[in-house]
Enzyme design. Structure first.
Site, mmCIF file in Angstrom:
data_model
loop_
_atom_site.group_PDB
_atom_site.id
_atom_site.type_symbol
_atom_site.label_atom_id
_atom_site.label_comp_id
_atom_site.label_asym_id
_atom_site.label_seq_id
_atom_site.Cartn_x
_atom_site.Cartn_y
_atom_site.Cartn_z
ATOM 1 N N THR A 146 -5.811 3.675 -4.924
ATOM 2 C CA THR A 146 -4.844 2.788 -5.972
ATOM 3 C C THR A 146 -5.451 3.076 -7.130
ATOM 4 O O THR A 146 -4.624 3.311 -8.240
ATOM 5 C CB THR A 146 -4.918 1.488 -5.227
ATOM 6 O OG1 THR A 146 -4.324 1.280 -4.013
ATOM 7 C CG2 THR A 146 -3.661 0.557 -6.275
ATOM 8 N N ASN A 152 2.046 8.664 4.670
ATOM 9 C CA ASN A 152 1.107 8.002 5.654
ATOM 10 C C ASN A 152 1.978 7.329 6.748
ATOM 11 O O ASN A 152 1.375 7.048 7.780
ATOM 12 C CB ASN A 152 0.743 6.799 4.746
ATOM 13 C CG ASN A 152 1.696 6.130 3.506
ATOM 14 O OD1 ASN A 152 2.182 6.777 3.104
ATOM 15 N ND2 ASN A 152 1.719 4.856 3.796
ATOM 16 N N GLN A 159 -3.819 11.172 2.590
ATOM 17 C CA GLN A 159 -3.373 11.462 4.272
ATOM 18 C C GLN A 159 -3.839 12.880 4.540
ATOM 19 O O GLN A 159 -3.768 13.133 5.644
ATOM 20 C CB GLN A 159 -2.240 11.134 4.469
ATOM 21 C CG GLN A 159 -1.897 9.493 4.285
ATOM 22 C CD GLN A 159 -2.424 8.805 5.314
ATOM 23 O OE1 GLN A 159 -3.159 9.061 6.412
ATOM 24 N NE2 GLN A 159 -2.507 7.544 4.935
ATOM 25 N N SER A 205 -8.886 8.678 -0.870
ATOM 26 C CA SER A 205 -9.445 7.420 -0.434
ATOM 27 C C SER A 205 -10.430 7.522 0.723
ATOM 28 O O SER A 205 -10.318 8.415 1.488
ATOM 29 C CB SER A 205 -8.236 6.676 -0.119
ATOM 30 O OG SER A 205 -8.615 5.254 0.552
ATOM 31 N N GLY A 206 -11.725 6.900 0.321
ATOM 32 C CA GLY A 206 -12.765 7.178 1.180
ATOM 33 C C GLY A 206 -12.340 6.584 2.530
ATOM 34 O O GLY A 206 -12.617 7.260 3.769
ATOM 35 N N HIS A 207 -11.442 5.241 2.759
ATOM 36 C CA HIS A 207 -11.509 4.911 3.978
ATOM 37 C C HIS A 207 -10.491 5.391 5.162
ATOM 38 O O HIS A 207 -10.176 4.948 5.992
ATOM 39 C CB HIS A 207 -11.196 2.993 3.854
ATOM 40 C CG HIS A 207 -9.749 2.757 3.414
ATOM 41 N ND1 HIS A 207 -8.824 2.385 4.312
ATOM 42 C CD2 HIS A 207 -9.185 2.882 2.179
ATOM 43 C CE1 HIS A 207 -7.730 2.019 3.530
ATOM 44 N NE2 HIS A 207 -7.975 2.338 2.257
ATOM 45 N N THR A 223 -20.864 -0.290 -12.715
ATOM 46 C CA THR A 223 -22.050 0.262 -11.790
ATOM 47 C C THR A 223 -21.393 1.093 -10.607
ATOM 48 O O THR A 223 -20.582 0.375 -9.769
ATOM 49 C CB THR A 223 -22.991 -0.810 -11.480
ATOM 50 O OG1 THR A 223 -23.553 -1.282 -12.686
ATOM 51 C CG2 THR A 223 -24.294 -0.343 -10.815
ATOM 52 N N CYS A 251 0.663 -2.015 4.994
ATOM 53 C CA CYS A 251 1.063 -2.741 4.014
ATOM 54 C C CYS A 251 2.191 -3.461 4.464
ATOM 55 O O CYS A 251 2.536 -4.815 4.384
ATOM 56 C CB CYS A 251 1.208 -2.231 2.608
ATOM 57 S SG CYS A 251 0.181 -1.142 2.346
HETATM 58 N N1 PLP Z 1 -1.660 6.740 -0.820
HETATM 59 C C1 PLP Z 1 -1.572 6.623 0.454
HETATM 60 C C2 PLP Z 1 -0.782 7.849 0.880
HETATM 61 C C3 PLP Z 1 -2.096 5.645 1.270
HETATM 62 O O1 PLP Z 1 -1.970 5.710 2.758
HETATM 63 C C4 PLP Z 1 -2.688 4.655 0.749
HETATM 64 C C5 PLP Z 1 -3.138 3.605 1.513
HETATM 65 O O2 PLP Z 1 -2.731 3.127 2.584
HETATM 66 C C6 PLP Z 1 -3.146 4.687 -0.464
HETATM 67 C C7 PLP Z 1 -2.543 5.550 -1.429
HETATM 68 C C8 PLP Z 1 -3.734 3.664 -1.286
HETATM 69 O O3 PLP Z 1 -5.231 3.730 -1.016
HETATM 70 P P1 PLP Z 1 -6.422 2.618 -1.186
HETATM 71 O O4 PLP Z 1 -6.240 1.824 -0.041
HETATM 72 O O5 PLP Z 1 -7.771 3.401 -1.237
HETATM 73 O O6 PLP Z 1 -6.219 1.952 -2.459
#
Ligand code: PLP
Length: 529
Positions: free
Chosen positions: A78, A166, A196, A216-218, A254, A343
């Site tokens: 994000t 996603n 993704q 995104s790392g997670h 940081t 979400c």
């Molecule tokens: N873009 C996509 C395609 C995603 O699936 C997500 C997370 O659901 C995001 C952006 C946002 O990522 P983050 O949770 O790292 O802000």
């Protein structure tokens, strides 16, 4: 039918977030215990931390195969998306102020993650640009309409398209989009959301003229709170945050070094091969899951063609079943999936992605997303298939077979609303339940889930107590006089939502000693920090 009450659930919601893999966990722990320095410090502890940061960036460069351009670590996708949109729009404003023409449109794919549209709206408004924000239509397979794109591009300042979706896993035709950009959008900046796709598809950032790419790392085995933005050389860039000048003054604050090191460890694996597991192996696993779903649930309606989807994602519905029914049953069967994106599923909203694809309201209402990761072991896939086989006799019946399910959705709405004037019944945590049951040995455990969930999971047993099933979807009408209303009731469900409402209702019906369980079965036996 085999319904053990205790089995290990299989997590198949990797597009929402992945577990942290061993390499990433080890890297984060090493940083927290042995390399805790601040990378900006000049003493040796700081130099060690700086080395960790440099190594992670080098791994990112190798994994993304980009020898040039900036790679900026931040808090997640994000933030990366916002930074890119802010930079592009600020550039647009500067151009306009200098009297240069820029496109009047900001274009995003109609199935983008909502962070993209929201970032466009936010910065368009706050930078006073007032450009037209346009959703690029997708076809019924979820791919962008390149004819419309070609028409819009000459007037487009910024184009945002994801590499893979996603919710559906649909892979965008980045080559087709790039060809359109070459022909019609020489001055358009291009932002690609690669969240993704990373680790599941080669992205070819260096050979494509992608200006910004967000990761995104997670979503790929690192912890939450870390992400990466790629910025092509020469592309406009303005930091979103200034301060201590970290990240070569491109992103102050940081650094989240444990998170960065963890993401670096995953990227190091990706540096060896562009995908974490061979795509044909992943496609076979998806086939295996699909076959097990079909054998268990009957006809399954796929919402995206497998040939153009990530080999780790299935988005489907079962005619006649709502996504809530299906999800509740799968969860009880020990298979964790989601309805749409994390979400939208937590807010119970419909899916804008499936709507943009023109899916029928029934398909949208019934959509479930099953997603595994490139490192999900074969054993987990086998276990999920086995659970489906074990629970096939408990599948919620379709409306034509079962009048109770036929009215299920309306029954949920028609379930008596809890009176508002009463004090809400007390809520217990699982650890509190043990002593409550000791003090109230007469208490009755009341499971308010639907019967098909109880059948799939097996009846709940706590000590000597076995739960009775009074489904809230039919208003707990089974609440019987056989259980006198002097007996305490302990009400629970899957997540704590239905049980809170049912407890209120039962208390109003005369069971004054009613309590319910906070967080439901999801929190049972879970160690929380
Ligand atoms: N873009 C996509 C395609 C995603 O699936 C997500 C997370 O659901 C995001 C952006 C946002 O990522 P983050 O949770 O790292 O802000």
């Amino acid at each position: 039918m085999n319904t053990p009450s205790h089995f290990q659930a299989v997590y198949l919601d990797h597009n929402a977030t992945t577990p942290v893999c061993d390499a990433a966990r080890q890297a984060a722990l090493t940083v927290m215990s042995d390399c805790f320095g601040n990378p900006s410090s000049t003493h040796s502890e700081g130099l060690v931390a700086r080395q960790v940061l440099d190594q992670a960036r080098a791994a990112a460069r190798a994994a993304l195969r980009v020898s040039q351009g900036n790679l900026i670590f931040g808090s997640g996708a994000t933030e990366a998306l916002h930074t890119a949109v802010f930079s592009a729009l600020l550039h647009c404003r500067t151009q306009r102020q200098a009297g240069h023409a820029t496109g009047r449109r900001l274009v995003y794919g109609a199935t983008e993650h909502k962070a993209v549209e929201q970032a466009l709206r936010h910065w368009n408004q706050h930078l006073g640009l007032h450009l037209d924000i346009c959703a690029l239509p997708v076809d019924h397979h979820g791919q962008h309409d390149l004819q419309v794109l070609a028409q819009w591009l000459p007037e487009t300042a910024l184009l945002c398209t994801m590499a893979a979706n996603n919710e559906t896993g649909v892979v965008s035709d980045l080559d087709g989009i790039e060809a359109c950009l070459k022909a019609n959008g020489q001055h358009t900046l291009w932002l690609v959301d690669g969240v993704q796709a990373l680790g599941k598809l080669p992205l070819h950032l260096a050979r494509r003229r992608v200006d910004y790419a967000a990761f995104s790392g997670h979503k790929l085995y690192a912890p939450k709170g870390v992400g990466l933005l790629y910025v092509r050389p020469g592309t406009p860039y303005t930091p979103l945050m200034v301060g201590g000048g970290q990240e070569a003054e491109l992103r102050s604050g940081t650094e989240n070094l444990p998170g960065i090191a963890a993401m670096g460890a995953v990227l190091q694996q990706l540096a060896r091969a562009e995908v974490l597991t061979d795509l044909t192996v992943l496609a076979q696993r998806r086939e295996q899951l699909l076959a097990a779903l079909q054998a268990c649930l009957g006809p399954v309606h796929l919402h995206a063609p497998l040939a153009i989807s990530l080999p780790t994602t299935l988005n489907f519905s079962v005619p006649g079943l709502s996504s809530k029914t299906l999800m509740n049953w799968l969860d009880a069967a020990g298979i964790q999936v989601s309805a749409g994106s994390a979400c939208s599923s937590s807010k119970g909203l419909g899916s804008p992605v499936l709507r943009a694809m023109g899916l029928s309201p029934q398909a949208q209402d019934g959509a479930v997303r099953l997603s595994f990761g490139p490192l999900t072991p074969q054993a987990d896939i086998d276990r999920a298939c086995q659970r489906l086989r074990d629970c096939s006799a408990t599948v919620p019946l379709l409306p034509r077979d079962n009048p109770q399910t036929a009215t299920e959705e309306s029954a949920v709405c028609a379930a008596p609303s809890a009176p508002t004037q009463m004090q809400p019944p007390p809520c217990l945590t699982w650890p509190q339940l043990a002593s409550y049951l000791q003090q109230h040995p007469q208490a009755v455990l009341v499971d308010v889930r639907d019967p098909y969930e109880v059948a799939a999971a097996g009846p709940l047993q706590v000590g000597a107590h076995t739960a009775v099933n009074w489904p809230w979807s039919t208003g707990c009408t089974q609440a019987s006089n056989a259980i006198g209303n002097q007996r305490p009731l302990v009400v629970f469900c899957r997540s704590g939502g239905r049980s809170a409402e049912a407890a209120h209702h039962l208390a109003a019906q005369g069971w004054r000693q009613t309590v319910h369980i906070h967080g439901g079965l999801a929190l049972r036996d879970r160690a929380l920090p």
